[in-house]
Design a protein around this motif. Structure first.
Motif, PDB file in Angstrom:
ATOM      1  N   ILE A 285      -8.319  -7.547  -1.074  1.00 20.20           N
ATOM      2  CA  ILE A 285      -9.470  -7.319  -1.945  1.00 20.20           C
ATOM      3  C   ILE A 285      -9.047  -7.430  -3.405  1.00 20.20           C
ATOM      4  O   ILE A 285      -7.899  -7.146  -3.767  1.00 20.20           O
ATOM      5  CB  ILE A 285     -10.108  -5.940  -1.705  1.00 20.20           C
ATOM      6  CG1 ILE A 285      -9.132  -4.822  -2.054  1.00 20.20           C
ATOM      7  CG2 ILE A 285     -10.633  -5.804  -0.293  1.00 20.20           C
ATOM      8  CD1 ILE A 285      -9.818  -3.507  -2.304  1.00 20.20           C
ATOM      9  N   LEU A 286      -9.987  -7.871  -4.217  1.00 20.76           N
ATOM     10  CA  LEU A 286      -9.845  -7.819  -5.666  1.00 20.76           C
ATOM     11  C   LEU A 286     -10.494  -6.519  -6.127  1.00 20.76           C
ATOM     12  O   LEU A 286     -11.691  -6.301  -5.910  1.00 20.76           O
ATOM     13  CB  LEU A 286     -10.548  -9.019  -6.310  1.00 20.76           C
ATOM     14  CG  LEU A 286     -10.855  -8.941  -7.816  1.00 20.76           C
ATOM     15  CD1 LEU A 286      -9.583  -8.785  -8.624  1.00 20.76           C
ATOM     16  CD2 LEU A 286     -11.639 -10.172  -8.267  1.00 20.76           C
TER      17      LEU A 286
ATOM     18  N   SER B 217      -3.641  -1.450   5.922  1.00 24.20           N
ATOM     19  CA  SER B 217      -3.219  -2.862   5.990  1.00 24.20           C
ATOM     20  C   SER B 217      -4.172  -3.814   5.281  1.00 24.20           C
ATOM     21  O   SER B 217      -4.332  -4.970   5.674  1.00 24.20           O
ATOM     22  CB  SER B 217      -3.050  -3.297   7.458  1.00 24.20           C
ATOM     23  OG  SER B 217      -2.111  -2.474   8.122  1.00 24.20           O
ATOM     24  N   ILE B 218      -4.817  -3.340   4.220  1.00 25.03           N
ATOM     25  CA  ILE B 218      -5.641  -4.200   3.372  1.00 25.03           C
ATOM     26  C   ILE B 218      -4.928  -4.324   2.030  1.00 25.03           C
ATOM     27  O   ILE B 218      -4.743  -3.332   1.322  1.00 25.03           O
ATOM     28  CB  ILE B 218      -7.051  -3.620   3.170  1.00 25.03           C
ATOM     29  CG1 ILE B 218      -7.775  -3.512   4.516  1.00 25.03           C
ATOM     30  CG2 ILE B 218      -7.854  -4.491   2.205  1.00 25.03           C
ATOM     31  CD1 ILE B 218      -9.150  -2.855   4.425  1.00 25.03           C
TER      32      ILE B 218
ATOM     33  N   ILE C 210      -8.356 -13.945  -1.775  1.00 25.44           N
ATOM     34  CA  ILE C 210      -9.256 -12.789  -1.840  1.00 25.44           C
ATOM     35  C   ILE C 210     -10.376 -12.903  -0.806  1.00 25.44           C
ATOM     36  O   ILE C 210     -11.004 -13.952  -0.655  1.00 25.44           O
ATOM     37  CB  ILE C 210      -9.849 -12.663  -3.263  1.00 25.44           C
ATOM     38  CG1 ILE C 210      -8.714 -12.393  -4.271  1.00 25.44           C
ATOM     39  CG2 ILE C 210     -10.888 -11.542  -3.321  1.00 25.44           C
ATOM     40  CD1 ILE C 210      -9.125 -12.525  -5.707  1.00 25.44           C
ATOM     41  N   ASP C 211     -10.646 -11.788  -0.133  1.00 25.72           N
ATOM     42  CA  ASP C 211     -11.702 -11.746   0.881  1.00 25.72           C
ATOM     43  C   ASP C 211     -12.945 -10.975   0.425  1.00 25.72           C
ATOM     44  O   ASP C 211     -14.037 -11.197   0.950  1.00 25.72           O
ATOM     45  CB  ASP C 211     -11.182 -11.090   2.160  1.00 25.72           C
ATOM     46  CG  ASP C 211     -10.059 -11.908   2.794  1.00 25.72           C
ATOM     47  OD1 ASP C 211     -10.345 -13.017   3.275  1.00 25.72           O
ATOM     48  OD2 ASP C 211      -8.913 -11.429   2.787  1.00 25.72           O
ATOM     49  N   ALA C 212     -12.773 -10.052  -0.520  1.00 21.89           N
ATOM     50  CA  ALA C 212     -13.903  -9.257  -1.004  1.00 21.89           C
ATOM     51  C   ALA C 212     -13.540  -8.654  -2.358  1.00 21.89           C
ATOM     52  O   ALA C 212     -12.367  -8.632  -2.743  1.00 21.89           O
ATOM     53  CB  ALA C 212     -14.272  -8.154  -0.012  1.00 21.89           C
TER      54      ALA C 212
ATOM     55  N   TYR D  70     -14.817   3.196   2.297  1.00 26.53           N
ATOM     56  CA  TYR D  70     -14.651   1.900   1.636  1.00 26.53           C
ATOM     57  C   TYR D  70     -13.978   0.898   2.564  1.00 26.53           C
ATOM     58  O   TYR D  70     -14.294  -0.298   2.536  1.00 26.53           O
ATOM     59  CB  TYR D  70     -13.833   2.060   0.349  1.00 26.53           C
ATOM     60  CG  TYR D  70     -14.623   2.601  -0.812  1.00 26.53           C
ATOM     61  CD1 TYR D  70     -15.365   1.756  -1.628  1.00 26.53           C
ATOM     62  CD2 TYR D  70     -14.627   3.959  -1.101  1.00 26.53           C
ATOM     63  CE1 TYR D  70     -16.091   2.240  -2.704  1.00 26.53           C
ATOM     64  CE2 TYR D  70     -15.352   4.457  -2.165  1.00 26.53           C
ATOM     65  CZ  TYR D  70     -16.072   3.598  -2.960  1.00 26.53           C
ATOM     66  OH  TYR D  70     -16.801   4.091  -4.012  1.00 26.53           O
ATOM     67  N   VAL D  71     -13.056   1.373   3.358  1.00 27.23           N
ATOM     68  CA  VAL D  71     -12.401   0.502   4.332  1.00 27.23           C
ATOM     69  C   VAL D  71     -13.421  -0.052   5.310  1.00 27.23           C
ATOM     70  O   VAL D  71     -13.439  -1.257   5.611  1.00 27.23           O
ATOM     71  CB  VAL D  71     -11.292   1.273   5.093  1.00 27.23           C
ATOM     72  CG1 VAL D  71     -10.687   0.398   6.191  1.00 27.23           C
ATOM     73  CG2 VAL D  71     -10.205   1.738   4.132  1.00 27.23           C
TER      74      VAL D  71
END
Length: 409
Positions: free
Chosen positions: A3-4, A32-33, A99-101, A393-394
């Motif tokens: 994530i950004l 693991s994010i 980046i994914d989100a 949030y996860v």
């Protein structure tokens, strides 16, 4: 998955939301994010990146230089915010394919960041809303022109439109967004929390703040620790202190800084209020000591703040085994919850006499304070702790990333 995490007020400044961002990022990494933090450097009061996260595996960052801007100067703030968003984009564009989100923290110029993220990144945006702009400043008089308010609202509406999810920090704020026409399925309520592993009560004899400033704990300490800005009704603080000025065993402590600090101090001097003492903003490393210093926290909110923000210091007090007296609108959910659950006391925003009466009563009845603080601590652990909230949030990120991947396929 990466994530950004895009914030505006960097860790080098004194503000009340950095501990939330830090806990959230740690929670992502624990699950693991990976986290790519884009943050700013403006005041240099503290390290740009906290040591606790700086060398964690999966964590990376970019630091963008910003100017020091007076918060009450909206024109300069907008210019600086737009420049920051543009300079930040030059950094995160280098990481587009990783980046994914995005978690975008709320700022008055978040709309410009949203435009750039929508145009170039094209990944789900989670808008982390700590206060509703420009509604808050308009309600408490910082923005007086209706046309300016309407124009700024239109800019912010773009952020709401382009965000997949909008995190609000209270049911009162959620009500405000619903009135603005935001779809309810976009709104997720996650209260501002405290770090369950870090926030705790500090006893008098080990309290660094008490020792440093030689606080007389034979006094009944009424504290306000935080930003002395638009949301804090310092005039209410003065009026309550005036009503109690003859009670020599009550002392009011202001710990912090902000745009109205000088005006506040001048009025205290003019009113000859010797029962109000000022202390500088303290490093976050002794936040436990600061909130453990008082008998009760006085939180006088400006008009409308409860609808557009949240007095998050109240949750920190709960964790430190303290209670609070909040002055806000009695129609709010917060007012009713606090009084019905008996975790603190709320009085009407301008009822100075009742606020003074409450402080006098609690000074004379320590058993009531102990009961309120005990219930506040128990309630805080159930509702406002990071253990209960940070993982939300996860869940949001995983849900949106999976949804986005399915759409892409």
């Amino acid at each position: 998955m990466k994530i950004l995490y895009f914030i505006f007020e960097g860790f080098d400044t004194a503000n009340g939301t950095n501990h939330l961002a830090l806990t959230t990022m740690h929670t992502f990494l624990d699950n693991s994010i990976n986290v790519y933090l884009v943050t700013s450097h403006s005041k240099g009061l503290f390290p740009d990146i906290p040591n606790s996260i700086k060398n964690r595996e999966g964590f990376s960052y970019s630091i963008i230089q910003r100017n020091k801007v007076e918060k009450r100067n909206f024109i300069q703030r907008y210019r600086d915010g737009i420049e920051y968003a543009y300079n930040a984009s030059k950094e995160w564009k280098k990481h587009i394919h990783e980046i994914d989100a995005v978690i975008l923290q709320s700022t008055p110029t978040a709309f410009f960041s949203a435009i750039l993220l929508k145009r170039y990144l094209k990944k789900p945006i989670i808008y982390n809303n700590f206060d509703v702009f420009p509604d808050g400043p308009y309600l408490f008089g910082a923005i007086k022109n209706k046309m300016i308010y309407t124009a700024l609202s239109a800019f912010q509406n773009y952020v709401y439109k382009t965000s997949k999810k909008i995190v609000v920090i209270s049911e009162d704020m959620k009500r405000t967004f619903l009135k603005k026409g935001v779809e309810e399925n976009k709104l997720v309520t996650i209260p501002n929390w405290y770090d369950s592993d870090a926030i705790r009560e500090v006893g008098e004899f080990e309290n660094k703040f008490i020792q440093k400033y030689e606080i007389n704990r034979n006094k009944f300490i009424v504290q306000y620790a935080g930003n002395i800005g638009y949301t804090f009704n310092y005039q209410a603080f003065i009026e309550v202190a005036k009503l109690l000025r003859n009670e020599q065993d009550i002392e009011f402590h202001i710990i912090g800084t902000g745009g109205f600090e000088n005006e506040f101090k001048e009025k205290v001097i003019n009113e000859k209020l010797d029962n109000i003492k000022f202390f500088p903003w303290q490093d976050s490393s002794i936040i436990n000591d600061v909130y453990s210093e008082c008998d009760i926290e006085l939180v006088p909110l400006s008009r409308g703040v409860i609808w557009t923000s949240f007095p998050s210091k109240c949750t920190l007090l709960m964790a430190c085994g303290r209670t609070f007296l909040c002055m806000c609108e009695k129609e709010s959910n917060f007012y009713n919850i606090v009084n019905s659950e008996k975790i603190g006391i709320c009085v009407e925003r301008a009822d100075y006499k009742e606020a003074a009466n409450v402080i006098h009563r609690l000074k004379e009845n320590k058993a009531e304070i102990v009961e309120l603080a005990s219930k506040a601590k128990e309630y805080g652990e159930a509702v406002y702790s990071s253990t209960y909230n940070a993982y939300k949030y996860v869940d949001i990120v995983k849900e949106l990333v999976e949804e986005n991947r399915n759409v892409s396929v």
